[in-house]
Design a protein around this motif. Sequence first.
Motif, mmCIF file in Angstrom:
data_model
loop_
_atom_site.group_PDB
_atom_site.id
_atom_site.type_symbol
_atom_site.label_atom_id
_atom_site.label_comp_id
_atom_site.label_asym_id
_atom_site.label_seq_id
_atom_site.Cartn_x
_atom_site.Cartn_y
_atom_site.Cartn_z
ATOM 1 N N LEU A 195 0.814 -1.214 0.000
ATOM 2 C CA LEU A 195 0.000 0.000 0.000
ATOM 3 C C LEU A 195 0.849 1.266 0.000
ATOM 4 N N HIS A 196 2.036 1.196 0.595
ATOM 5 C CA HIS A 196 2.871 2.385 0.737
ATOM 6 C C HIS A 196 3.917 2.527 -0.362
ATOM 7 N N ASP A 197 3.958 1.569 -1.275
ATOM 8 C CA ASP A 197 5.000 1.600 -2.303
ATOM 9 C C ASP A 197 4.390 1.245 -3.657
ATOM 10 N N SER A 198 4.036 2.252 -4.423
ATOM 11 C CA SER A 198 3.386 2.018 -5.719
ATOM 12 C C SER A 198 4.316 1.318 -6.700
ATOM 13 N N GLU A 199 5.618 1.568 -6.594
ATOM 14 C CA GLU A 199 6.566 0.912 -7.506
ATOM 15 C C GLU A 199 6.609 -0.593 -7.260
ATOM 16 N N THR A 200 6.616 -0.985 -5.978
ATOM 17 C CA THR A 200 6.605 -2.407 -5.634
ATOM 18 C C THR A 200 5.300 -3.047 -6.090
ATOM 19 N N ARG A 201 4.191 -2.344 -5.907
ATOM 20 C CA ARG A 201 2.897 -2.853 -6.385
ATOM 21 C C ARG A 201 2.949 -3.130 -7.882
ATOM 22 N N GLU A 202 3.518 -2.205 -8.620
ATOM 23 C CA GLU A 202 3.565 -2.348 -10.073
ATOM 24 C C GLU A 202 4.457 -3.517 -10.482
ATOM 25 N N ILE A 203 5.606 -3.645 -9.842
ATOM 26 C CA ILE A 203 6.535 -4.722 -10.179
ATOM 27 C C ILE A 203 5.917 -6.083 -9.885
ATOM 28 N N ILE A 204 5.335 -6.229 -8.690
ATOM 29 C CA ILE A 204 4.745 -7.513 -8.312
ATOM 30 C C ILE A 204 3.498 -7.806 -9.134
ATOM 31 N N GLY A 205 2.702 -6.785 -9.401
ATOM 32 C CA GLY A 205 1.514 -6.981 -10.229
ATOM 33 C C GLY A 205 1.880 -7.456 -11.628
ATOM 34 N N LYS A 206 2.931 -6.898 -12.199
ATOM 35 C CA LYS A 206 3.372 -7.313 -13.537
ATOM 36 C C LYS A 206 3.893 -8.742 -13.509
ATOM 37 N N ALA A 207 4.693 -9.077 -12.483
ATOM 38 C CA ALA A 207 5.217 -10.441 -12.355
ATOM 39 C C ALA A 207 4.085 -11.446 -12.146
ATOM 40 N N ALA A 208 3.074 -11.053 -11.383
ATOM 41 C CA ALA A 208 1.925 -11.924 -11.146
ATOM 42 C C ALA A 208 1.172 -12.172 -12.448
ATOM 43 N N ARG A 209 1.014 -11.120 -13.231
ATOM 44 C CA ARG A 209 0.318 -11.248 -14.520
ATOM 45 C C ARG A 209 1.061 -12.232 -15.430
ATOM 46 N N GLU A 210 2.368 -12.134 -15.468
ATOM 47 C CA GLU A 210 3.164 -13.035 -16.302
ATOM 48 C C GLU A 210 3.100 -14.468 -15.771
#
Length: 216
Positions: A148-163
């Motif tokens: 919640l406090h780190d949008s960059e981490t959210r984006e990285i993990i979300g992209k990895a999850a999608r893949e």
Amino acid sequence: MLCRFNSNGEPEKPLVIHVGRIGVEKSLELLKSVMDKLPEARIAFIGDGPYREDLEKLFAGMPAVFTGMLQGEELSQAYASGDVFVMPSESETLGLVVLEAMASGLPVVAARAGGIPDIIPEEQEGKTGFLFNPGDVEDCVTKLRTLLHDSETREIIGKAAREETEKYDWRAATTKIRNEQYGAAIWFWRKKKAQVLGPINWLVKRLFPVPPEVNA
């Protein structure tokens, strides 16, 4: 559609979402204690079930919204509206909604129980999603706060999850069934056949021995 998630008029707060049947067996009351420790966030429950009324009372006065059952495009928009997906249930066997969230590029925080560790195995924790110890409020809060406090981490993990979820598409699934499951099934039944026919073959050889001249 998105206005349905502007709970208590606080749309600027990051949104935690949960999708699934609202039943007492889903351990959703744990999320009350979790959200009490995350006043900077809000939560949306997408789904319906016999425990909904009790859960709404539990979350009364908090930045929480209950949308009821959503399907199709509305459900896709719900996933897209979230910042983090949370799954406290300890009884998930397949974890379909976890896969849906990951396929939507939504980072997941889920209980380390049931079939979820098969989707987010130990070596992938912190890369394609986070798991917390079942029933452990502090562990869940820590994992959620990280995202919640780190949008960059959210984006990285979300992209990895999608893949990661691409391995679960129909082509990948049928290939796995053909190459692994069918092979295992054939081996299993050949072994069973040998076990069943072994004593019969032995008995036939004892009752009807092959003449020596035949062997010659």
